[in-house]
Scaffold this motif. Structure first.
Motif, PDB file in Angstrom:
ATOM      1  N   ASP A  70      52.478   8.781   5.258  1.00  0.00           N
ATOM      2  CA  ASP A  70      51.070   8.584   5.634  1.00  0.00           C
ATOM      3  C   ASP A  70      50.739   7.108   5.504  1.00  0.00           C
ATOM      4  O   ASP A  70      50.462   6.615   4.408  1.00  0.00           O
ATOM      5  CB  ASP A  70      50.160   9.431   4.744  1.00  0.00           C
ATOM      6  N   ALA A  71      50.807   6.401   6.616  1.00  0.00           N
ATOM      7  CA  ALA A  71      50.561   4.957   6.589  1.00  0.00           C
ATOM      8  C   ALA A  71      49.120   4.642   6.213  1.00  0.00           C
ATOM      9  O   ALA A  71      48.853   3.652   5.506  1.00  0.00           O
ATOM     10  CB  ALA A  71      50.894   4.360   7.954  1.00  0.00           C
ATOM     11  N   GLU A  72      48.189   5.465   6.659  1.00  0.00           N
ATOM     12  CA  GLU A  72      46.780   5.212   6.349  1.00  0.00           C
ATOM     13  C   GLU A  72      46.507   5.363   4.863  1.00  0.00           C
ATOM     14  O   GLU A  72      45.810   4.550   4.257  1.00  0.00           O
ATOM     15  CB  GLU A  72      45.903   6.171   7.153  1.00  0.00           C
ATOM     16  N   ALA A  73      47.088   6.399   4.254  1.00  0.00           N
ATOM     17  CA  ALA A  73      46.906   6.607   2.811  1.00  0.00           C
ATOM     18  C   ALA A  73      47.867   5.775   1.974  1.00  0.00           C
ATOM     19  O   ALA A  73      47.780   5.756   0.747  1.00  0.00           O
ATOM     20  CB  ALA A  73      47.082   8.089   2.481  1.00  0.00           C
ATOM     21  N   LYS A  74      48.821   5.109   2.641  1.00  0.00           N
ATOM     22  CA  LYS A  74      49.820   4.259   1.983  1.00  0.00           C
ATOM     23  C   LYS A  74      50.679   5.061   1.004  1.00  0.00           C
ATOM     24  O   LYS A  74      50.972   4.624  -0.105  1.00  0.00           O
ATOM     25  CB  LYS A  74      49.140   3.095   1.241  1.00  0.00           C
TER      26      LYS A  74
END
Length: 640
Positions: A70-74
Motif C-alpha cells: 500500500d504505497a498510500e499508507a506506506k
C-alpha cells in the motif's frame, strides 16, 4: 493504555544487539523480505505438522503467504495462516532476540516423539531467531498481529519501533488464526518496497521455491515447483525443460539433466543441467558461473563456486541442502567439511553423466564443441584423473576431417601391435599438421597422431603423462628406435642409399652447415625421422615441445629466437644436390645461401621467424638463378 496492553523494555544489551543486527549484520535491505517469508513458511509447516499429528489445530483454509503493498499508507504486510503465537510465545520469539521459535518448536516435538524417528520438521528454515529484526532496516515501526492455533488462546498485537521498547495488547476476537506483520516503511524506501514488480522479483530471487503459495497483491509469484525435491519417476521431461528455461532463460533443450538425491555423507538434493551451447560466447561473463545454493528451499548464495570445479563451470542448476552452517545473517556459508564433501559428490555425478553421454556420439560431439575448451582445464583434477582423461577428445590423423573427434580409448584400440605410446603433436590447424616435418615418419609408418590445436592441450598432456599404461608422447620427442620397429606402409617412397662419395662427404657438409649458422643452432645432425622435408628444428633438451617452448616464452615475454638442433634429411633430393656442390667446392657461395634459406624456412614453419625480409630477398635471388639455369637447360635440350 488499555487494560490488556502492556509495555516491555528491551534490555540495554539487547538494544545494542538490535542496533548491530539492523545496521551491520545484513548487507542487502531486501533480505528482510526473505526472512519474513521464511518465518511465514515455518509457521505454515508447524501448523501442517500439528494438524497431521491430531492436535487441536485443524486446517480451515489452504495454506498461503500473502504480501500486500500500500504505497498510500506506506506499508508492506506479510500474512500467513500458520500456527500463530500466544502472548508468551510473542515475548519469547520476538521480544527476546536470538531465541528461535522454530528451533524451540522442533526441540519440543522431538522430545515428545522420543522415538528416534524423524519429526517431519527438518525443512523449518529458522535457526538463529534474529531474521525478524532485519525488518528494521526498512521499517520505522512494525506491528505483529497473531492468533495461536491453541484452543482458547486470545489474539495479540505486538508493536515496536525497534528502538527501546515494545507493547503487547489483545487483538479483536475475530482475528483469524496465523500471523500478519505490518511494516510501516521508512519514507525514502516507500517507492522501492511498495512496487509490486520489484517485490515479485525479490520473491523469485530468494524465495521462489518455498513450498507454499506466495501471493503479491493477490497474484501468485512462485509458480515453478522445486523439482529437485520431487521423486525422479514423477518428473516429466517437459518439467525438466521448463525448469531449465526458468533457470537459464534459454529455450533450447539441455543436453543432459541430473536429478540427484544424496543422503550421505551429507544430505542434499540437486538438479543440474548441461546447456547445449556455450553460455559465454563473447567472454564477457567468465565469472558468472556456479550453482544456486539453497538451504531448505531458501536461496543462500547465487552462483556458488565451491560446489563444482571451474572446469565444470558450464553446468547450471540448483543445490538444496537441509543443514549447512551459515553465518548468522544466512547470507554466506561458513567454510566447512560438508561443502567439500558436496563438491566431491557433485563432481563425480557430473563426470558420470558425461560418461553416459559418450554412448551417443552426436550428442557428445555437440557437448564437446560447446564446452570442450573449458572442460580441458580440468587437467589438474588429480582425484578424478582417469574419468577426466577418458572424456577428452582430440582431432586425429585417423579422422577424415577437422570435425572428427577421437578419445584416448579409441586411439589405444587402434594402436599397432607393440605400440606403447599415444603420440600427439601441436599444430595451429589440421592443414599445418599435415605439413609438419616432425610427423613425416608417422605418416610413413601409418602411426596415428593426435592433433593439439589449443595451448591448453599441451598442459593437459604434460599433466596426464600416461593413460592406461600408454605414455603420452610428443611426436617430436618420440625415439626414432621406437618408431623404426614398425614397417613402412606400402607405397611410401623409400630413397636409394647414399653413394660412397656422398656418404663420405655427409659429415663434412653437416660441419659446414654448423660453421655457416654458428651460434644460431646448438647442433647439426643427420635426421632419422625426416622423409619428405630437407630439414627441421628440434629442441636440444628433448623434453619441452616446440609449442610449449613458445608458450613459456610468451609468458616470460622472451622474443628471442631459441637455439635448436638442426636435423638434416640426407635422403632428400635438395640435400643430395647440396652434397654435390659441397664436394665440388666447400666454400661455394651458393652453399651458404641455400643453407641460410633452409634454416629460415624451418624457423618460419616453427613460428619463430619474426622478420621474413631476408628470406624473401634470398628466395627471389635463388629463383632468379634457378630460372636462368632452367631456361638455359631447356634451350640446350631443344625445349623438349
Amino acid at each position: 493504555m488499555s487494560a490488556t496492553e502492556k509495555t516491555f523494555e528491551f534490555k540495554a544489551e539487547i538494544k545494542q544487539l538490535l542496533e548491530i543486527l539492523v545496521h551491520s549484520l545484513y548487507t542487502n535491505k531486501e533480505i528482510f523480505l526473505r526472512e519474513l517469508v521464511s518465518n511465514a513458511s515455518d509457521a505454515l509447516d508447524k501448523q501442517r505438522f500439528a494438524a497431521a499429528s491430531g492436535e487441536d489445530a485443524a486446517e480451515d483454509a489452504a495454506p498461503a503467504i500473502r504480501i500486500d503493498l500500500d504505497a498510500e499508507a506506506k506499508t508492506l504486510a506479510v500474512t500467513d495462516n500458520g500456527i500463530g503465537m500466544t502472548r508468551e510465545e510473542l515475548v519469547q520469539n520476538i521480544g527476546t532476540i536470538a531465541h528461535s521459535g522454530s528451533a524451540e518448536f522442533a526441540r519440543r516435538v522431538a522430545q515428545a516423539k522420543n522415538n528416534g524417528g524423524s519429526t517431519g520438521l527438518d525443512n523449518l528454515i529458522g535457526r538463529f531467531g534474529v531474521g525478524f529484526y532485519s525488518v528494521y532496516m526498512v521499517a520505522d515501526a512494525v506491528e505483529v498481529t497473531t492468533r495461536s492455533a491453541q484452543a482458547g488462546a486470545p489474539a495479540q498485537v505486538w508493536t515496536s519501533d525497534g528502538k527501546g521498547s515494545y507493547t503487547i495488547t489483545e487483538a479483536p476476537a475475530d482475528t483469524p488464526r496465523g500471523t500478519r506483520i505490518l511494516v510501516r516503511l521508512k519514507p525514502d524506501l516507500v517507492p522501492q518496497f511498495t512496487d509490486p514488480e520489484l517485490i515479485k522479483e525479490i520473491i523469485k530471487r530468494h524465495s521462489n521455491f518455498i513450498s507454499f503459495p506466495i501471493l503479491v497483491n493477490g497474484e501468485r509469484v512462485n509458480t515453478v515447483p522445486a523439482l529437485w525435491r520431487e521423486p525422479k519417476f514423477q518428473v516429466t521431461p517437459e518439467q525438466y525443460k521448463e525448469f531449465y528455461s526458468f533457470l537459464t532463460h534459454d529455450d533450447a533443450e539441455p543436453l543432459a539433466n541430473m536429478h540427484i538425491s544424496v543422503d550421505a555423507p551429507v544430505q542434499f538434493n540437486a538438479l543440474l543441467f548441461v546447456p547445449p551451447h556455450d553460455t559465454d560466447l563473447l567472454g564477457l561473463n567468465r565469472e558468472d558461473w556456479g550453482q544456486d545454493l539453497y538451504v531448505r528451499r531458501v536461496l543462500i548464495e547465487r552462483r556458488d563456486k565451491d560446489l563444482l570445479p571451474r572446469y565444470l563451470s558450464f553446468v547450471r542448476g540448483v543445490v538444496d541442502t537441509e543443514d549447512l552452517p551459515l553465518n548468522i545473517s544466512r547470507e554466506t556459508l561458513q567454510d566447512n567439511l560438508l561443502i567439500r564433501k558436496m563438491h566431491s559428490t557433485l563432481t563425480k555425478q557430473v563426470l558420470g553423466e558425461l560418461e553416459k553421454m559418450t554412448t551417443d556420439a552426436d550428442k557428445y560431439a555437440a557437448f564437446w564443441r560447446a564446452h570442450g575448451q573449458i572442460f580441458k582445464t580440468g587437467y589438474s583434477d588429480y582425484v578424478n584423473r582417469e574419468k577426466f582423461a577418458a572424456l577428452l577428445r582430440f582431432n586425429s590423423s585417423a579422422d577424415t576431417d577437422a570435425q572428427g573427434l577421437t578419445s584416448l580409448d579409441t586411439y589405444i584400440d587402434r594402436a599397432k601391435t607393440g605400440q606403447k605410446a599415444v603420440y600427439y603433436a601441436f599444430a595451429p590447424s589440421r592443414e599445418a599438421a599435415g605439413l609438419s616435418p616432425h610427423l613425416e615418419i608417422f605418416r610413413r609408418k601409418g602411426l596415428e597422431v593426435l592433433y593439439l590445436y589449443e595451448p591448453v592441450d599441451e598442459f593437459v598432456m604434460e599433466s596426464l603423462r600416461e593413460y592406461k599404461e600408454f605414455k603420452l608422447t610428443a611426436a617430436e620427442h618420440a625415439p626414432a628406435a621406437d618408431l623404426e620397429q614398425f614397417p613402412d606402409e606400402a607405397g611410401k617412397r623409400t630413397a636409394e642409399e647414399l653413394s660412397g662419395k656422398d656418404a663420405e662427404a655427409l659429415p663434412g657438409l653437416l660441419a659446414r652447415i654448423k660453421d655457416i649458422l654458428g651460434e644460431q643452432v646448438t647442433e647439426v645432425k643427420a635426421s632419422e625421422r625426416l622423409s619428405e622435408s630437407p630439414v627441421c628444428l628440434a629442441n636440444p633438451d628433448g623434453r619441452v615441445t616446440s609449442s610449449m617452448d613458445k608458450i613459456m616464452r610468451v609468458m616470460s615475454r622472451d622474443t628471442s629466437i631459441p637455439k635448436k638442433v638442426l636435423e638434416v634429411n640426407p635422403d632428400h633430393p635438395l640435400v643430395r644436390n647440396l652434397l654435390g656442390v659441397f664436394r665440388a667446392n666447400p666454400e661455394d657461395p651458393f652453399l651458404e645461401q641455400a643453407i641460410r634459406q633452409l634454416f629460415e624456412s624451418a624457423l618460419l614453419l616453427d613460428g619463430y621467424l619474426a622478420d621474413p625480409h631476408a628470406l624473401v630477398g634470398r628466395m627471389q635471388d635463388l629463383l632468379t638463378k634457378a630460372s636462368g639455369w632452367y631456361a638455359k637447360t631447356r634451350e640446350q635440350n631443344g625445349n623438349s
